[in-house]
Design a protein around this motif. Structure first.
Motif, PDB file in Angstrom:
ATOM      1  N   TYR A 165       0.795  -1.219   0.000  1.00 36.36           N
ATOM      2  CA  TYR A 165       0.000   0.000   0.000  1.00 36.36           C
ATOM      3  C   TYR A 165       0.829   1.272   0.000  1.00 36.36           C
ATOM      4  O   TYR A 165       0.280   2.361  -0.064  1.00 36.36           O
ATOM      5  CB  TYR A 165      -0.935   0.001   1.218  1.00 36.36           C
ATOM      6  CG  TYR A 165      -1.874  -1.161   1.219  1.00 36.36           C
ATOM      7  CD1 TYR A 165      -2.908  -1.238   0.296  1.00 36.36           C
ATOM      8  CD2 TYR A 165      -1.714  -2.204   2.115  1.00 36.36           C
ATOM      9  CE1 TYR A 165      -3.765  -2.313   0.276  1.00 36.36           C
ATOM     10  CE2 TYR A 165      -2.568  -3.286   2.107  1.00 36.36           C
ATOM     11  CZ  TYR A 165      -3.597  -3.334   1.191  1.00 36.36           C
ATOM     12  OH  TYR A 165      -4.442  -4.400   1.170  1.00 36.36           O
ATOM     13  N   GLN A 166       2.155   1.135   0.081  1.00 33.15           N
ATOM     14  CA  GLN A 166       3.025   2.304   0.057  1.00 33.15           C
ATOM     15  C   GLN A 166       4.242   2.035  -0.820  1.00 33.15           C
ATOM     16  O   GLN A 166       4.806   0.942  -0.791  1.00 33.15           O
ATOM     17  CB  GLN A 166       3.491   2.676   1.465  1.00 33.15           C
ATOM     18  CG  GLN A 166       2.381   3.158   2.391  1.00 33.15           C
ATOM     19  CD  GLN A 166       2.933   3.497   3.761  1.00 33.15           C
ATOM     20  OE1 GLN A 166       4.004   3.046   4.153  1.00 33.15           O
ATOM     21  NE2 GLN A 166       2.190   4.304   4.497  1.00 33.15           N
ATOM     22  N   ASP A 226       0.188  10.986  -3.978  1.00 32.71           N
ATOM     23  CA  ASP A 226      -0.785  10.475  -4.943  1.00 32.71           C
ATOM     24  C   ASP A 226      -1.111   9.022  -4.607  1.00 32.71           C
ATOM     25  O   ASP A 226      -0.256   8.271  -4.101  1.00 32.71           O
ATOM     26  CB  ASP A 226      -0.226  10.553  -6.366  1.00 32.71           C
ATOM     27  CG  ASP A 226      -0.386  11.937  -6.968  1.00 32.71           C
ATOM     28  OD1 ASP A 226      -1.061  12.777  -6.339  1.00 32.71           O
ATOM     29  OD2 ASP A 226       0.170  12.176  -8.056  1.00 32.71           O
ATOM     30  N   VAL A 227      -2.338   8.622  -4.905  1.00 28.13           N
ATOM     31  CA  VAL A 227      -2.791   7.255  -4.645  1.00 28.13           C
ATOM     32  C   VAL A 227      -3.276   6.636  -5.951  1.00 28.13           C
ATOM     33  O   VAL A 227      -4.069   7.240  -6.681  1.00 28.13           O
ATOM     34  CB  VAL A 227      -3.927   7.215  -3.599  1.00 28.13           C
ATOM     35  CG1 VAL A 227      -4.449   5.786  -3.427  1.00 28.13           C
ATOM     36  CG2 VAL A 227      -3.434   7.768  -2.268  1.00 28.13           C
ATOM     37  N   LYS A 235      -0.011   4.153  -2.370  1.00 29.12           N
ATOM     38  CA  LYS A 235       0.257   5.564  -2.093  1.00 29.12           C
ATOM     39  C   LYS A 235       1.756   5.826  -2.202  1.00 29.12           C
ATOM     40  O   LYS A 235       2.572   5.042  -1.708  1.00 29.12           O
ATOM     41  CB  LYS A 235      -0.236   5.930  -0.698  1.00 29.12           C
ATOM     42  CG  LYS A 235      -0.113   7.413  -0.364  1.00 29.12           C
ATOM     43  CD  LYS A 235      -0.725   7.712   0.997  1.00 29.12           C
ATOM     44  CE  LYS A 235      -0.667   9.210   1.312  1.00 29.12           C
ATOM     45  NZ  LYS A 235      -1.289   9.524   2.619  1.00 29.12           N
ATOM     46  N   PHE A 236       2.106   6.940  -2.848  1.00 30.41           N
ATOM     47  CA  PHE A 236       3.508   7.309  -3.008  1.00 30.41           C
ATOM     48  C   PHE A 236       3.917   8.227  -1.864  1.00 30.41           C
ATOM     49  O   PHE A 236       3.345   9.308  -1.693  1.00 30.41           O
ATOM     50  CB  PHE A 236       3.734   7.970  -4.365  1.00 30.41           C
ATOM     51  CG  PHE A 236       3.548   7.005  -5.512  1.00 30.41           C
ATOM     52  CD1 PHE A 236       4.597   6.211  -5.939  1.00 30.41           C
ATOM     53  CD2 PHE A 236       2.314   6.878  -6.121  1.00 30.41           C
ATOM     54  CE1 PHE A 236       4.422   5.310  -6.975  1.00 30.41           C
ATOM     55  CE2 PHE A 236       2.130   5.975  -7.160  1.00 30.41           C
ATOM     56  CZ  PHE A 236       3.186   5.195  -7.586  1.00 30.41           C
ATOM     57  N   VAL A 270       3.264   2.543   8.670  1.00 34.36           N
ATOM     58  CA  VAL A 270       2.116   1.650   8.789  1.00 34.36           C
ATOM     59  C   VAL A 270       0.859   2.409   8.417  1.00 34.36           C
ATOM     60  O   VAL A 270       0.613   3.499   8.918  1.00 34.36           O
ATOM     61  CB  VAL A 270       1.996   1.105  10.224  1.00 34.36           C
ATOM     62  CG1 VAL A 270       0.767   0.209  10.346  1.00 34.36           C
ATOM     63  CG2 VAL A 270       3.252   0.327  10.589  1.00 34.36           C
ATOM     64  N   THR A 271       0.060   1.852   7.526  1.00 35.23           N
ATOM     65  CA  THR A 271      -1.208   2.468   7.149  1.00 35.23           C
ATOM     66  C   THR A 271      -2.341   1.549   7.544  1.00 35.23           C
ATOM     67  O   THR A 271      -2.148   0.370   7.843  1.00 35.23           O
ATOM     68  CB  THR A 271      -1.281   2.705   5.632  1.00 35.23           C
ATOM     69  OG1 THR A 271      -1.476   1.443   4.996  1.00 35.23           O
ATOM     70  CG2 THR A 271      -0.043   3.350   5.101  1.00 35.23           C
ATOM     71  N   ASP A 272      -3.536   2.102   7.530  1.00 33.65           N
ATOM     72  CA  ASP A 272      -4.691   1.292   7.879  1.00 33.65           C
ATOM     73  C   ASP A 272      -4.980   0.230   6.830  1.00 33.65           C
ATOM     74  O   ASP A 272      -5.727  -0.705   7.057  1.00 33.65           O
ATOM     75  CB  ASP A 272      -5.942   2.155   8.092  1.00 33.65           C
ATOM     76  CG  ASP A 272      -6.267   3.017   6.883  1.00 33.65           C
ATOM     77  OD1 ASP A 272      -5.545   2.911   5.885  1.00 33.65           O
ATOM     78  OD2 ASP A 272      -7.242   3.781   6.949  1.00 33.65           O
TER      79      ASP A 272
END
Length: 848
Positions: free
Chosen positions: A639-640, A737-738, A761-762, A768-770
């Motif tokens: 996610y990143q 940006d996503v 996501k950049f 850590v993201t949800d």
């Protein structure tokens, strides 16, 4: 003495007439004081008993925020009471014995006693909380509307005069209407009824029982039937040969194999989608105005006799061509997702009506093989008809449609000797060949022999090979072809030669299934030579031996050293791709739990001397799950992604599994890439089965024709498939940006299964993201009425938005399994935001 008695009598009489009715609810009292016609006739701001008794015809206190109806008992002569849309929890009408009509819809009633209301003729009590209702004393009642309550049973045996009974959206498991011979309107859709006998109801005009599981239904004794609604009832057959007055027939989403409507000459509306009906004869239905057959195996449709057609929907069928030339009134046509459709005849003398005659008049999207649409005026159609596939061509001469569009074909070869391509040079598979007319782009990938085929219309097209690295040159750089007319083929061969000497290898680890504690996890190591020299070396895979145990690999490993598995390879040629299948067993709890991460590192050697060593190493951090959707999409980078790696590939894998009851002959996976992804860099890495790839304006179609995918119950492993590909972000991507991406999976003519939406996501610093640990599944997808949400944690809220981001529905939750009613939404795509704790996920769902 007589004078005194007379005075006392007059006083008592006056006192009674002036007695004030006790009305504790201020809103109820205010509604009575402001009622029209006037109830407070003396204007004293109170309601006297005499004033209440004087009300005979009706009392209307609609939507007045009333919670207490105390005082209604004094209106003893009242014949009609309307108290809809209030907050009433109790309603005592035991003294209102003259009541003939009662409307108490949209309140909070859990009980309703109407045993004293023997004159009651009409009862409407929709959207309350009634779990039972005794109507045995209401012999006069002819109309009952009890939809959206909690009724599990109701006895109608004493209601011989009943003409209309509506109880949709309850929990009825059975219903006996054998004593209701006067019944004309029966609507009990959305219950749990498993059988229904209407043979005694010969006066029945409307019968609506959709969304039950009745299995079979005999309507041969209902000659007056005009409206029949039996969709989603589990029916395997339906005999309507005796229903000569039938006007509206809705029987979608059953298991019906054949349907004879030749006796239903008055039929105006027919919906039969979601069945197994291959052919249907509509020649006798000359009054037919609306016809819908979505999601079914029908391959041919003759509507030449249906001159009154207004609205036609044919979605996800096997129809090859259809002729509407005898349908001058056609004002709406929805024919999306017909993968075999090649030709439509719309030359009906009245094309203008398809522009403004109906809402959403014409939609022909996602028909990849649609070549010709015959119309009255091609220029008018091109200007006014939107939602048309880019390749579809408007023609005025319908005879042209018997032919074919144009083709650009050729072979892409590799000139390893740099002396020009000749018969000794081999073709290159997996390359992206694109042609453009300046507005639209049509692309495909070469097959293993280097051959390709592109279908185009009339125009000037420029063709080239995309995605080549700077190590190579392309001859010619592009090919330009002009097509005037159809049925033409132009050859455009290309030769690729190295411009430098470069060692360049790349490796990817693709997860083939979800990782679950105690189960096997399968992977594919895909490695490729993207340089100009033939190379030999080895591929290594590092894993965490405390979390997973190596089971086996195909081909067999060369060596195992601790937690590192190694495979030697030799003579890997430029543009060549090879793969290794690896199986691990995931440890059981408590060693591995849902939410844990399984780390893997794949490396292809030699790294030393590699022109781009970064893609020699691939890291996969797979999140362990307990439950999962077998039709899903993943972005392997997670996610990143660091903004500094924006020029690197993102790797995607789409997995699918046949969860149906029959083998899937054809499977199509469609992926409309996010606008932040550069489709010109697209490259297929691997696929479970042979397939063809088509791209139209950046939207990818993976075509698995004749895949014959077995069902999960008959062959759990063989029922699965996947496709893996990589694509780079566009150069203009910025920090924060996503990129969001999902895919649609089609099994034969069934509705699309929409995968989860993956996000990348950049960022400038990884954190850590949800998204990292939040597992949320929405099912069924597509859905009809109820959407189920399942998460690893407790769902606190659900929000449904349209494609414009506008919120349409919200729901609160307090468990890891929640439901939301989407029956009120129109068919289409929606986004669902699910909040779990401090995190959230956004899923894309389809409403049927």
């Amino acid at each position: 003495m007589k004078h005194v008695l007379l005075t006392l009598t007059l006083f008592v009489s006056f006192f009674a007439s002036a007695q004030i009715v006790n009305i504790p609810d201020a809103n109820f009292k205010n509604a009575l004081l402001n009622h029209n016609p006037v109830i407070d006739t003396n204007g004293d701001g109170e309601i006297q008993v005499s004033e209440a008794e004087a009300v005979t015809e009706y009392l209307n206190v609609y939507q007045k925020e009333i919670s207490d109806m105390t005082g209604i008992e004094v209106f003893v002569n009242l014949q009609e009471l309307s108290c809809d849309r209030n907050e009433i929890t109790e309603l005592d009408i035991s003294q209102n014995i003259n009541l003939k009509k009662l409307y108490c819809n949209y309140n909070d009633l859990s009980e309703l006693d109407i045993s004293n209301n023997t004159n009651l003729e009409v009862l409407q009590c929709v959207a309350n909380n009634l779990s039972s209702l005794d109507t045995s004393q209401n012999l006069m009642i002819w109309h009952m509307y009890l939809a959206s309550n909690n009724l599990t049973t109701i006895d109608l045996s004493q209601n011989a005069n009943l003409q209309s009974f509506l109880a949709a959206g309850n929990s009825l498991t059975s219903l006996d209407v054998s004593q209701n011979s006067e019944l004309q309107n029966l609507q009990i859709n959305g219950n749990d009824i498993t059988s229904l006998d209407v043979t005694s109801n010969q006066n029945l005009i409307t019968l609506s029982v959709y969304s039950n599981n009745i299995g079979s239904l005999d309507i041969t004794q209902n000659p007056n039937l005009e409206g029949l609604f039996v969709s989603q009832c589990g029916l395997s057959n339906l005999d309507v040969s005796q229903n000569f007055n039938l006007i509206n027939l809705q029987c979608s989403n059953n298991n019906i194999n054949s349907l004879d409507v030749t006796e239903n000459t008055l039929l105006e509306n027919l919906s039969i989608g979601g069945n197994q009906i291959v052919n249907i004869d509509l020649s006798q239905n000359v009054l037919l105005e609306i016809f819908s057959y979505n999601f079914g195996p029908i391959s041919f449709l003759d509507i030449s006799q249906n001159i009154n057609l207004l609205d036609v929907s044919l979605i996800n069928t096997q129809i090859n061509n259809v002729d509407f030339s005898n349908s001058p009134n056609l004002c709406r046509l929805n024919m999306n997702n017909n993968f075999l459709l090649e030709y439509i005849n719309l030359k009906n003398g009245n094309n203008e009506i398809l522009v403004g005659g109906c809402a959403n008049p014409l939609s022909l999207l996602n028909n990849p093989n649609l070549q010709f649409i015959c119309v009255e005026d091609a220029q008018y159609a091109a200007t006014n008809f939107t939602d048309i596939p880019p390749l579809a061509t408007f023609v005025e001469d319908c005879s042209i449609a018997n032919g074919d569009l144009n083709h650009i074909t050729g072979t892409v070869k590799y000139d390893d000797e740099n002396n020009g391509c000749d018969g000794g040079d081999v073709g290159i598979g997996g390359l992206l060949v694109n042609t453009t007319d300046g507005t639209n782009n049509f692309a495909t990938t070469t097959i293993s022999t280097g051959d390709y085929n592109l279908t185009v219309a009339e125009n000037i097209y420029t063709t080239t090979v995309l995605g080549l690295s700077p190590y190579f040159t392309l001859t010619p750089a592009q090919e330009v072809d002009t097509f005037v007319g159809f049925n033409q083929t132009e050859i455009a061969d290309f030769c690729i030669a190295p411009t430098t000497t470069a060692n360049d290898l790349a490796v990817t680890l693709v997860p083939l299934n979800a990782a679950r504690p105690g189960f096997e996890a399968r992977y594919k190591l895909v490695y490729e030579n993207v340089g100009t020299t033939e190379l030999s070396g080895n591929v290594e895979l590092d894993f965490d031996g405390t979390l997973v145990t190596f089971v086996e690999a195909t081909p067999t490993e060369t060596s195992i050293n601790g937690n590192t598995i190694s495979w030697d390879y030799s003579n890997l040629n430029p543009f060549e791709t090879r793969s290794i299948e690896v199986i691990f067993e995931v440890a059981q709890p408590p060693i591995v739990e849902a939410g844990d991460v399984l780390p893997y590192t794949a490396t292809i050697n030699p790294v030393s001397g590699d022109a781009a060593p970064d893609d020699n190493v691939f890291e996969l951090n797979q999140i362990v799950v307990n439950s999962y959707d077998p039709n899903d999409k993943q972005v392997l980078e997670g996610y990143q992604v660091l903004i500094e790696d924006v020029d690197e590939y993102l790797h995607y894998v789409i997995r699918f599994q046949n969860m149906g009851t029959a083998s899937a002959i054809n499977v199509r996976v469609q992926d409309a890439l996010d606008e932040k992804l550069d489709w010109t860099t697209f490259k297929v890495l691997d696929a479970s089965h042979a397939m063809e790839t088509q791209l139209v304006n950046g939207s990818i179609d993976f075509i698995f024709d004749n895949i014959n995918l077995p069902t999960a119950t008959s062959d759990p492993e063989g029922s699965q498939g996947f496709v893996a590909f990589k694509v780079k972000p566009v150069s203009t991507v910025q920090l924060n940006d996503v990129v969001a991406n999902a895919a649609d999976i089609y099994f034969d003519f069934n509705a699309a299964i929409v995968t989860n939406t993956v996000f990348t996501k950049f960022v400038d610093v990884l954190g850590v993201t949800d998204f990292d640990t939040l597992n949320v599944v929405a099912y069924p997808n597509p859905a009809n009425n109820i959407l189920n949400i399942q998460a690893d944690g407790s769902v606190s809220s659900i929000e449904i938005m349209n494609v414009l981001g506008q919120t349409l529905l919200t729901s609160k939750g307090n468990s890891n399994r929640e439901q939301i009613d989407i029956s009120g939404l129109s068919a289409g795509n929606y986004f669902v935001r699910v909040v779990v704790g401090d995190g959230s996920r956004v899923l894309r769902v389809v409403k049927k």
